[in-house]
Motif scaffolding. Structure first.
Motif, PDB file in Angstrom:
ATOM      1  N   MET A 104      -9.109   1.719   0.372  1.00  0.00           N
ATOM      2  CA  MET A 104      -7.788   1.273   0.005  1.00  0.00           C
ATOM      3  C   MET A 104      -7.927   0.159  -1.042  1.00  0.00           C
ATOM      4  O   MET A 104      -8.821  -0.660  -0.967  1.00  0.00           O
ATOM      5  CB  MET A 104      -7.085   0.776   1.256  1.00  0.00           C
ATOM      6  CG  MET A 104      -5.654   0.537   1.074  1.00  0.00           C
ATOM      7  SD  MET A 104      -4.473   1.602   1.885  1.00  0.00           S
ATOM      8  CE  MET A 104      -5.352   2.462   3.120  1.00  0.00           C
ATOM      9  N   LYS A 105      -7.010   0.150  -1.982  1.00  0.00           N
ATOM     10  CA  LYS A 105      -7.067  -0.807  -3.091  1.00  0.00           C
ATOM     11  C   LYS A 105      -5.947  -1.849  -2.962  1.00  0.00           C
ATOM     12  O   LYS A 105      -4.931  -1.572  -2.332  1.00  0.00           O
ATOM     13  CB  LYS A 105      -6.898  -0.061  -4.410  1.00  0.00           C
ATOM     14  CG  LYS A 105      -7.980   0.960  -4.653  1.00  0.00           C
ATOM     15  CD  LYS A 105      -7.702   1.743  -5.906  1.00  0.00           C
ATOM     16  CE  LYS A 105      -8.756   2.813  -6.090  1.00  0.00           C
ATOM     17  NZ  LYS A 105      -8.479   3.661  -7.219  1.00  0.00           N
ATOM     18  N   PRO A 106      -6.126  -3.011  -3.580  1.00  0.00           N
ATOM     19  CA  PRO A 106      -5.071  -4.027  -3.507  1.00  0.00           C
ATOM     20  C   PRO A 106      -3.795  -3.637  -4.254  1.00  0.00           C
ATOM     21  O   PRO A 106      -2.837  -4.390  -4.291  1.00  0.00           O
ATOM     22  CB  PRO A 106      -5.708  -5.280  -4.106  1.00  0.00           C
ATOM     23  CG  PRO A 106      -6.945  -4.851  -4.779  1.00  0.00           C
ATOM     24  CD  PRO A 106      -7.320  -3.506  -4.236  1.00  0.00           C
ATOM     25  N   THR A 107      -3.759  -2.435  -4.837  1.00  0.00           N
ATOM     26  CA  THR A 107      -2.527  -1.951  -5.461  1.00  0.00           C
ATOM     27  C   THR A 107      -1.608  -1.338  -4.410  1.00  0.00           C
ATOM     28  O   THR A 107      -0.440  -1.095  -4.676  1.00  0.00           O
ATOM     29  CB  THR A 107      -2.817  -0.885  -6.533  1.00  0.00           C
ATOM     30  OG1 THR A 107      -3.561   0.171  -5.923  1.00  0.00           O
ATOM     31  CG2 THR A 107      -3.577  -1.461  -7.694  1.00  0.00           C
ATOM     32  N   SER A 108      -2.137  -1.080  -3.218  1.00  0.00           N
ATOM     33  CA  SER A 108      -1.347  -0.499  -2.131  1.00  0.00           C
ATOM     34  C   SER A 108      -0.959  -1.584  -1.139  1.00  0.00           C
ATOM     35  O   SER A 108      -1.803  -2.384  -0.729  1.00  0.00           O
ATOM     36  CB  SER A 108      -2.167   0.573  -1.407  1.00  0.00           C
ATOM     37  OG  SER A 108      -1.508   0.964  -0.225  1.00  0.00           O
ATOM     38  N   PRO A 109       0.304  -1.605  -0.706  1.00  0.00           N
ATOM     39  CA  PRO A 109       0.685  -2.594   0.298  1.00  0.00           C
ATOM     40  C   PRO A 109      -0.050  -2.370   1.623  1.00  0.00           C
ATOM     41  O   PRO A 109      -0.198  -3.292   2.413  1.00  0.00           O
ATOM     42  CB  PRO A 109       2.195  -2.415   0.450  1.00  0.00           C
ATOM     43  CG  PRO A 109       2.529  -1.130  -0.190  1.00  0.00           C
ATOM     44  CD  PRO A 109       1.432  -0.790  -1.136  1.00  0.00           C
ATOM     45  N   LEU A 110      -0.555  -1.173   1.846  1.00  0.00           N
ATOM     46  CA  LEU A 110      -1.303  -0.903   3.074  1.00  0.00           C
ATOM     47  C   LEU A 110      -2.608  -1.694   3.127  1.00  0.00           C
ATOM     48  O   LEU A 110      -3.151  -1.927   4.204  1.00  0.00           O
ATOM     49  CB  LEU A 110      -1.580   0.592   3.223  1.00  0.00           C
ATOM     50  CG  LEU A 110      -0.364   1.435   3.560  1.00  0.00           C
ATOM     51  CD1 LEU A 110      -0.722   2.905   3.577  1.00  0.00           C
ATOM     52  CD2 LEU A 110       0.245   1.007   4.866  1.00  0.00           C
ATOM     53  N   TYR A 111      -3.098  -2.117   1.990  1.00  0.00           N
ATOM     54  CA  TYR A 111      -4.282  -2.968   1.928  1.00  0.00           C
ATOM     55  C   TYR A 111      -4.014  -4.273   2.686  1.00  0.00           C
ATOM     56  O   TYR A 111      -4.916  -4.879   3.244  1.00  0.00           O
ATOM     57  CB  TYR A 111      -4.622  -3.245   0.463  1.00  0.00           C
ATOM     58  CG  TYR A 111      -5.905  -3.994   0.227  1.00  0.00           C
ATOM     59  CD1 TYR A 111      -7.123  -3.328   0.183  1.00  0.00           C
ATOM     60  CD2 TYR A 111      -5.898  -5.370   0.016  1.00  0.00           C
ATOM     61  CE1 TYR A 111      -8.313  -4.018  -0.048  1.00  0.00           C
ATOM     62  CE2 TYR A 111      -7.072  -6.063  -0.215  1.00  0.00           C
ATOM     63  CZ  TYR A 111      -8.279  -5.373  -0.248  1.00  0.00           C
ATOM     64  OH  TYR A 111      -9.446  -6.054  -0.487  1.00  0.00           O
ATOM     65  N   PHE A 112      -2.749  -4.688   2.706  1.00  0.00           N
ATOM     66  CA  PHE A 112      -2.328  -5.937   3.346  1.00  0.00           C
ATOM     67  C   PHE A 112      -1.541  -5.668   4.625  1.00  0.00           C
ATOM     68  O   PHE A 112      -0.800  -6.532   5.095  1.00  0.00           O
ATOM     69  CB  PHE A 112      -1.469  -6.750   2.361  1.00  0.00           C
ATOM     70  CG  PHE A 112      -2.177  -7.059   1.073  1.00  0.00           C
ATOM     71  CD1 PHE A 112      -2.999  -8.171   0.970  1.00  0.00           C
ATOM     72  CD2 PHE A 112      -2.061  -6.207  -0.021  1.00  0.00           C
ATOM     73  CE1 PHE A 112      -3.669  -8.444  -0.217  1.00  0.00           C
ATOM     74  CE2 PHE A 112      -2.733  -6.479  -1.198  1.00  0.00           C
ATOM     75  CZ  PHE A 112      -3.545  -7.597  -1.296  1.00  0.00           C
TER      76      PHE A 112
END
Length: 113
Positions: free
Chosen positions: A1-9
């Motif tokens: 998962m990349k920090p471009t996805s809110p799922l990363y957070f």
């Protein structure tokens, strides 16, 4: 998962949500400070799914329960790992039934065991 996805957070966002911080603009600001590089609309899509989920739980007191075929496990929506979007049961079933030769190369790669 990349920090471009809110799922990363997702863990951070879920903790904020549980604490009552549900304002998209505030959450967007908070995850931006933590390195989020995605858009506000991506975050809002995730939050909208959480809001819908909450509404359906609140309104389900009189509706039929969701039956899981695996004892002790709750029904959890499946998400596309790249976009974070929920994959509907209809789409999931269609992908399972579609012959491999008719899938896009990306879908074929993802369906490899």
């Amino acid at each position: 998962m990349k920090p471009t996805s809110p799922l990363y957070f997702e863990a951070f966002l879920a903790a904020c949500w549980k604490d009552g911080n549900r304002c998209g603009r505030h959450l967007f600001h908070d995850i931006k400070l933590r390195g989020y590089t995605g858009s506000f609309s991506n975050l809002e899509r995730l939050l909208a799914s959480w809001r819908r989920s909450e509404r359906s739980v609140e309104g389900s007191a009189s509706s039929a329960p969701i039956i899981s075929h695996q004892r002790g496990r709750s029904v959890v929506p499946i998400r596309d790992p790249e976009t974070g979007h929920v994959i509907s049961p209809v789409v999931a079933a269609a992908l399972c039934m579609k012959p491999r030769s008719m899938l896009t190369s990306l879908r074929r790669e993802r369906s490899m065991p």
